[in-house]
Structures are given as C-alpha cells and as structure tokens.
Design an enzyme around this catalytic site. Structure first.
Site, mmCIF file in Angstrom:
data_model
loop_
_atom_site.group_PDB
_atom_site.id
_atom_site.type_symbol
_atom_site.label_atom_id
_atom_site.label_comp_id
_atom_site.label_asym_id
_atom_site.label_seq_id
_atom_site.Cartn_x
_atom_site.Cartn_y
_atom_site.Cartn_z
ATOM 1 N N SER A 177 0.825 -1.206 0.000
ATOM 2 C CA SER A 177 0.000 0.000 0.000
ATOM 3 C C SER A 177 0.870 1.272 0.000
ATOM 4 O O SER A 177 1.589 1.517 -0.950
ATOM 5 C CB SER A 177 -0.970 -0.045 1.178
ATOM 6 O OG SER A 177 -1.969 0.920 1.024
ATOM 7 N N HIS A 375 -8.110 -5.132 0.849
ATOM 8 C CA HIS A 375 -6.862 -4.390 1.048
ATOM 9 C C HIS A 375 -6.077 -4.877 2.267
ATOM 10 O O HIS A 375 -4.853 -5.013 2.206
ATOM 11 C CB HIS A 375 -7.181 -2.902 1.181
ATOM 12 C CG HIS A 375 -5.983 -2.018 1.010
ATOM 13 N ND1 HIS A 375 -5.381 -1.820 -0.212
ATOM 14 C CD2 HIS A 375 -5.261 -1.297 1.888
ATOM 15 C CE1 HIS A 375 -4.350 -1.010 -0.061
ATOM 16 N NE2 HIS A 375 -4.246 -0.678 1.204
#
Ligand SMILES: *[C@@H]1O[C@H](CO)[C@@H](O)[C@H](O)[C@H]1NC(C)=O
Ligand SMILES: *[C@@H]1O[C@H](CO)[C@@H](O)[C@H](O)[C@H]1NC(C)=O
Length: 406
Positions: A177, A375
């Site tokens: 990320s 995620h």
C-alpha cells in the site's frame, strides 16, 4: 455505498467523542503491546535492530531477521554471508510489525527468513518506531510530511543503511500500500536509487485512487475533518490510547459479523471479507495501528480527487504536478486484491498499463484466487500463508534468479 461510508464515519466520530471521556482501559492480549523484536524472538527467529537517519533529522528503526528458524537454533551468531536482502515497507497506519504479527505460519517476513533471505523491515517517519533528532511528537513540525517525504528521504535512507550494513550492492523491495506509494515517489524524485534495487514487488499499490474520490471529497471538502481536528489541537491522526483500548476491548471484540461495527467501518473502505477475518487477531491489529500525519491523508485525498498521482505542492487545492513514473527502471510486479475497494483492480490496471509502456512491468495479477481478498488481507488475512505468501516466495525466488546478478 458512499452513504454508508458517510454515516459510518460520522457515527464513529460521534461515538469516539462520547466514549473517550469515560472509559477505563481493558486488558488486551500481550501481542498488542509487544515490540517487533519481541514478536520476532517469540516466534523463534533471530532479531536485530538498526537505525537509519534521514538528512532532515528523522531516526527510523529497521528491524532485521538475518536468518530462519533452523539457523537460530544453532549456536553462535547466524551467518549472513552471501545472503540476499529484502526490504519490506509497510502501509498507512502501519509499521514493521505488520509483516510479523500473524506469526511464523502466516507472515511474510518469516517465510522469507526460512527461504534463506536476509529480511529487513522498514519504518516510515511518524510511526512509533521513529523519532526526530530535535523535534518531539508534540511539535507540529514533526508532523509536516506525507508519503512525499517517505519516498524522498526515508526509503533512500533505509536502503542505504541496509546496503551499508550488508555490503551488498542491491536489494529487493517489497512494499504494501503506502509502502508502494513511497517507492514510486522515491524513483520519481531520486531516480539514482534504481541502481540499488533488483526488483520491486507492489502489494496493493496505492497510486491511483479514483475509487475513493467521493469519500475523499466528503472528508476533505464537505466536512474537512483534518482542519476541524487540527483546530481542536490534534496534531496528528492519532487515536487516544484509552479510546483505542475501549474500542478494541468491546466495540471491536463482538466476534460476530451481524453485530460487528468495527470491521464494518474498515470494510466500507477496504472491501468486505469476514471469511478472512481472524477474530482473535483483529483487536490486536487495531491496537497496533500507528499514527498518521494529517498531510498523509490529505495527500492521498488530493490524488483521489484529482485522479492524478500528483505531488503535494501547495496543498489539496494547490498545483497538480504528476510524479514521474517513467523514472522507474526496475522490474515491477503488481498484485491486486479481487475485492480491494481502496486500491481497486481497475486503478492498478491503469498503473500497469503505464509501467508496461515503459517496459518495466514484470507482471500484474491477483495476489491470490480468493474472490473477497481485500486491502487488509495482504497482511492480515486468516489464511495469509497459503493464499498469498507461499506462492509469493516462489515469485521472489524467480525474480532473484532472473535479475539478481545484474
Ligand atoms: C558504511 O558506511 C561507513 C561510514 O560511512 C563507511 O566507512 C563504510 O565503508 C560503509 N560500508 C560499506 C560496505 O559500504
Ligand atoms: C503490455 O504490452 C504488451 C505489448 O504491447 C501487450 O501485449 C500486453 O498485453 C501488455 N500487458 C499489460 C498487462 O498491459
């Protein structure tokens, strides 16, 4: 979707405001408070701690796992001679701990160490493994950064430190990320670092964020949470320890999807995946969340609202100046989650197309076949080892075989 996110956000903030005044702490599992070296040692691996210094005065802890479990059982210091170094860099609200917290059967660091790699875990300025030579955390100046500074100063300083200690000419970089945002920012601003990287593996890369445009507009334009909270004296996006204790001890500890509020808030942003939520671990994971600067959130918001991977310049409404992705010269592998709503597949495909056009795209694919992979699953999935990390080790071996000698 967006209305849900809004109501949930407002609800959470109201709830927090009410609760923060009158709640006593609850005790959490000790893993919630263990340091990263403690977690590594408890898992049966050797652990080292090092420091990198940035030119603007930040001191960043690097955690190292120089050898696998078997080596640790032998007597004497493990040999790191001839080993290949891998640097792992965490995401927003994260730390080096994100790559070890799920333990040796699941977390990437341990798989890498057992596969013979010299594993280095980075920490970006702002989290609790970092400090500044002269500024304290109570100084507003400490918090004047976004991933721009992570990329321009922190990652280069950490790479240099690893190469200096190991004596190696290059390392392999794995980002998750924001750890990928920092990488792309680094290459845009400091392209000479291409010479120090063998290959780059990007887990849920955060470069294009059109998916959260509405959320960003709401949070930064319609309500402007950062400014409201700044004006109330909150220097950074940090949750008060008592509130955190209360949240993780009760609200976030119901263990039933039907009654859960905590994961639901997170899932509204990152994509729902109750199947891969480890209810034993989620309070620990929440408790370990790290502070962020307001500007980090605002900078991501600027990218989401403009649709451009732009530098911060003079703020959210300031000039739009795209980072130069053409400066990336090393092989890049992009892995997306099929149900990642934050760094969504279409956005990662857009990045892939750009990297493909400059010839550096090694591959782009789903991190695993699980259709709900979101995620957070990239570091916290219940079945992380089998779903993501076992196949990932094979890919990293392949990258080293292909590019390691160059
Ligand atoms: C590491 O840094 C020190 C101090 O700058 C330097 O003397 C040394 O040669 C470096 N070692 C390597 C292997 O680059
Ligand atoms: C990359 O470019 C090649 C050649 O233009 C094309 O065949 C391939 O499909 C592209 N791959 C991706 C993932 O865009």
């Amino acid at each position: 979707m967006c209305d849900l996110v809004k109501s949930v956000l407002v609800l959470t903030i109201l709830l927090c405001a009410i609760l923060v005044q009158n709640c006593d702490g609850q005790s959490l599992k000790k893993d919630a408070y263990a340091t990263v070296p403690q977690l590594i040692t408890a898992a049966g691996y050797p652990s080292e701690r090092h420091r990198a210094r940035t030119p603007d005065g930040y001191i960043l802890q690097l955690h190292r796992i120089p050898a696998g479990r078997r080596a640790a059982r032998r007597s004497g210091a493990p040999s790191v001679k001839g080993k290949k170094a891998v640097l792992l860099v965490h995401g927003l609200l994260g730390s080096s701990g994100d790559f070890v917290i799920m333990g040796p059967e699941r977390s990437l660091s341990f798989f890498l160490a057992d596969a013979g790699y010299d594993v280095w875990l980075g920490n970006l300025r702002g989290n609790l493994h970092t400090a500044h030579q002269t500024l304290t955390r109570n100084d507003p100046k400490f918090w004047e950064y976004s991933f721009h500074e992570h990329g321009k100063y922190d990652v280069p300083a950490m790479i240099d430190r690893v190469l200096n200690i190991t004596g190696l000419p290059k390392l392999l970089y794995i980002g998750y990320s924001m750890g990928t945002t920092s990488f792309f920012t680094m290459m845009s601003e400091r392209p000479e670092y291409n010479d120090k990287v063998i290959a780059f593996v990007a887990l849920a890369p955060a470069v294009y964020l059109d998916n959260i445009k509405q959320l960003a507009t709401f949070a930064l334009k319609e309500v402007n949470f950062p400014n409201i909270l700044r004006s109330r004296g909150m220097l950074s996006a940090t949750v008060a320890p008592q509130l955190l204790e209360f949240m993780v001890g009760s609200v976030c500890n119901v263990r039933k999807p039907q009654e859960d509020l905590c994961m639901r808030v997170a899932y509204a942003i990152v994509g729902e995946d109750y199947d891969q939520n480890d209810w034993d671990m989620s309070p620990v994971i929440f408790a370990r969340f790290q502070p962020a600067s307001w500007r980090q959130l605002e900078h991501f918001g600027k990218i989401a609202m403009t649709g451009v991977f732009t530098s911060w310049e003079d703020g959210v409404d300031g000039a739009i100046k795209p980072y130069n992705l053409q400066n990336v010269k090393v092989p890049v592998t992009l892995l997306y989650g099929e149900n990642d709503q934050l760094t969504e597949k279409s956005q990662i495909m857009r990045l892939a197309e750009q990297l493909n056009s400059t010839g550096v795209l090694e591959g782009v694919r789903a991190g695993c076949s699980w259709p709900k992979f979101n995620h957070l699953d990239f570091v916290f999935a219940k079945d992380l080892g089998n779903l993501l990390n076992k196949p990932l080790i094979k890919h990293i071996n392949k990258l080293y075989n292909k590019y390691g000698d160059a």
